[in-house]
Design a protein around this motif. Structure first.
Motif, PDB file in Angstrom:
ATOM      1  N   GLU A  15      -8.060  58.286  61.949  1.00  0.00           N
ATOM      2  CA  GLU A  15      -8.304  59.613  61.399  1.00  0.00           C
ATOM      3  C   GLU A  15      -8.614  60.613  62.508  1.00  0.00           C
ATOM      4  O   GLU A  15      -9.338  60.296  63.450  1.00  0.00           O
ATOM      5  CB  GLU A  15      -9.497  59.515  60.433  1.00  0.00           C
ATOM      6  N   ASN A  16      -8.016  61.789  62.432  1.00  0.00           N
ATOM      7  CA  ASN A  16      -8.226  62.896  63.384  1.00  0.00           C
ATOM      8  C   ASN A  16      -7.618  62.656  64.761  1.00  0.00           C
ATOM      9  O   ASN A  16      -7.890  63.406  65.695  1.00  0.00           O
ATOM     10  CB  ASN A  16      -9.722  63.204  63.538  1.00  0.00           C
TER      11      ASN A  16
ATOM     12  N   ALA B 111      -4.187  62.461  75.028  1.00  0.00           N
ATOM     13  CA  ALA B 111      -3.360  63.526  74.460  1.00  0.00           C
ATOM     14  C   ALA B 111      -2.043  62.926  73.969  1.00  0.00           C
ATOM     15  O   ALA B 111      -1.279  62.360  74.752  1.00  0.00           O
ATOM     16  CB  ALA B 111      -3.103  64.600  75.507  1.00  0.00           C
TER      17      ALA B 111
ATOM     18  N   SER C 171       1.653  63.400  72.064  1.00  0.00           N
ATOM     19  CA  SER C 171       2.684  64.382  71.712  1.00  0.00           C
ATOM     20  C   SER C 171       3.732  63.729  70.818  1.00  0.00           C
ATOM     21  O   SER C 171       3.965  62.514  70.891  1.00  0.00           O
ATOM     22  CB  SER C 171       3.364  64.929  72.963  1.00  0.00           C
TER      23      SER C 171
ATOM     24  N   ILE D 179      -4.142  62.471  65.452  1.00  0.00           N
ATOM     25  CA  ILE D 179      -2.962  63.324  65.632  1.00  0.00           C
ATOM     26  C   ILE D 179      -3.003  64.467  64.621  1.00  0.00           C
ATOM     27  O   ILE D 179      -3.440  64.292  63.482  1.00  0.00           O
ATOM     28  CB  ILE D 179      -1.638  62.531  65.512  1.00  0.00           C
ATOM     29  N   SER D 180      -2.549  65.610  65.051  1.00  0.00           N
ATOM     30  CA  SER D 180      -2.609  66.814  64.225  1.00  0.00           C
ATOM     31  C   SER D 180      -1.592  66.758  63.088  1.00  0.00           C
ATOM     32  O   SER D 180      -0.630  65.980  63.108  1.00  0.00           O
ATOM     33  CB  SER D 180      -2.335  68.043  65.083  1.00  0.00           C
ATOM     34  N   LYS D 181      -1.799  67.629  62.097  1.00  0.00           N
ATOM     35  CA  LYS D 181      -0.856  67.739  60.983  1.00  0.00           C
ATOM     36  C   LYS D 181       0.520  68.164  61.477  1.00  0.00           C
ATOM     37  O   LYS D 181       1.548  67.733  60.952  1.00  0.00           O
ATOM     38  CB  LYS D 181      -1.382  68.758  59.958  1.00  0.00           C
ATOM     39  N   ALA D 182       0.517  69.005  62.509  1.00  0.00           N
ATOM     40  CA  ALA D 182       1.798  69.474  63.059  1.00  0.00           C
ATOM     41  C   ALA D 182       2.597  68.322  63.641  1.00  0.00           C
ATOM     42  O   ALA D 182       3.816  68.218  63.431  1.00  0.00           O
ATOM     43  CB  ALA D 182       1.536  70.534  64.126  1.00  0.00           C
ATOM     44  N   ILE D 183       1.919  67.445  64.385  1.00  0.00           N
ATOM     45  CA  ILE D 183       2.606  66.290  64.969  1.00  0.00           C
ATOM     46  C   ILE D 183       3.059  65.342  63.869  1.00  0.00           C
ATOM     47  O   ILE D 183       4.174  64.798  63.919  1.00  0.00           O
ATOM     48  CB  ILE D 183       1.698  65.573  65.983  1.00  0.00           C
ATOM     49  N   GLN D 184       2.209  65.152  62.853  1.00  0.00           N
ATOM     50  CA  GLN D 184       2.603  64.290  61.738  1.00  0.00           C
ATOM     51  C   GLN D 184       3.871  64.823  61.070  1.00  0.00           C
ATOM     52  O   GLN D 184       4.763  64.042  60.712  1.00  0.00           O
ATOM     53  CB  GLN D 184       1.465  64.209  60.714  1.00  0.00           C
ATOM     54  N   TYR D 185       3.942  66.138  60.913  1.00  0.00           N
ATOM     55  CA  TYR D 185       5.126  66.746  60.297  1.00  0.00           C
ATOM     56  C   TYR D 185       6.367  66.526  61.165  1.00  0.00           C
ATOM     57  O   TYR D 185       7.443  66.185  60.650  1.00  0.00           O
ATOM     58  CB  TYR D 185       4.895  68.242  60.093  1.00  0.00           C
ATOM     59  N   GLN D 186       6.218  66.691  62.488  1.00  0.00           N
ATOM     60  CA  GLN D 186       7.341  66.477  63.400  1.00  0.00           C
ATOM     61  C   GLN D 186       7.841  65.039  63.320  1.00  0.00           C
ATOM     62  O   GLN D 186       9.050  64.790  63.309  1.00  0.00           O
ATOM     63  CB  GLN D 186       6.919  66.793  64.844  1.00  0.00           C
TER      64      GLN D 186
END
Length: 268
Positions: free
Chosen positions: A80-81, A62, A64, A83-90
């Motif tokens: 690929e796959n 996991a 974060s 880390i989520s798009k949300a984490i990438q954005y953060q």
């Protein structure tokens, strides 16, 4: 002056603090000469040996954004796959460059993987050197496989104790490396992984059961595995053909692919 400016810009852009989130990414960065810049890795990264002394970005798989940011990286390399798009954005919002690397389980895929990592590091020249070395190693291994045509049916069993056991079907790194090493995957009719069952083992009737070294140990070694339901009914069980190998090497599909193919083929 223009040449000096371009050279300085390229040098300034080279990452100084790198986080790698898979074993293949970690050892490829190391092989490209940037191991000293790795400040944290994921739990699957154990090679080369010094990597075990580098902090893990998490205690499990996991990931974060906070955990990554705490290491102040300027580059994160992720499969690929992972880390989520949300984490990438953060991470991007925090000024951290994230490069997602696609991995294909084939000799050509291994070379493409190396090139992607080299490009992310801004070191394409070294990347091409490594591509040539890896290509030669893989080609030599494949030639050796052709000279050793045994074609056993192999069932890959992933285990972490008896509570978690899975078999590998098509579209997995295990299926690909089994085939490249001159064997056949005994698990047919499905993709990815599915839960291990006694019925599936008996129906597959493998000549060899292949396991990661840690999975082999988690089941208590060969004597315990041979006592598992259904194993004694298979050719693998009757002939005590239970093979263990380094998991990170088997799933590498990067700079050590040739080594993985050769070592596996020698075991058939």
């Amino acid at each position: 002056m223009v040449l000096m400016s371009l050279t300085f810009s390229a040098f300034a852009a080279a990452p100084k603090r790198i986080i790698t989130l898979s074993g293949p990414l970690t050892e490829t960065v190391d092989a490209l000469g940037s191991g000293a810049q790795i400040v944290a890795v994921d739990v699957t990264s154990t090679y080369p040996a010094y990597i075990n002394k580098i902090p893990k970005v998490s205690k499990d798989r996991a990931i974060s954004a906070e955990g990554i940011i705490s290491f102040s990286p300027d580059l994160v390399l992720a499969p690929e796959n992972m880390i989520s798009k949300a984490i990438q954005y953060q991470l991007s919002s925090a000024g951290i460059k994230v490069v997602v690397i696609k991995q294909e389980y084939s000799p050509k895929g291994a070379l493409a993987f190396i090139r992607q990592v080299a490009a992310a590091l801004g070191n394409t020249a070294k990347g091409e050197e490594l591509v040539k070395q890896t290509s030669a190693s893989v080609e030599q291994a494949l030639v050796s496989v052709k000279k050793n045509p045994k074609s056993p049916k192999v069932l890959f069993l992933y285990a972490r104790g008896t509570g978690v056991m899975m078999v590998a079907g098509k579209d997995t790194s295990l299926d690909a490396v089994i085939r490249l090493s001159g064997a056949k995957n005994a698990a047919q009719g499905f993709s990815k992984f599915k839960p291990y069952t006694t019925e599936a083992l008996v129906n597959a009737n493998p000549d060899v059961i292949l396991m990661f070294d840690f999975g082999y140990k988690s089941l208590g070694g060969i004597n315990s595995i041979l006592k598992m339901p259904g194993v004694s009914l298979s050719n693998a069980g009757k002939n005590k053909r239970i093979i263990e190998m380094d998991g990170e090497l088997l799933t590498n599909f990067s700079v050590r692919l040739g080594q993985a193919i050769s070592q596996l083929n020698a075991k058939w």
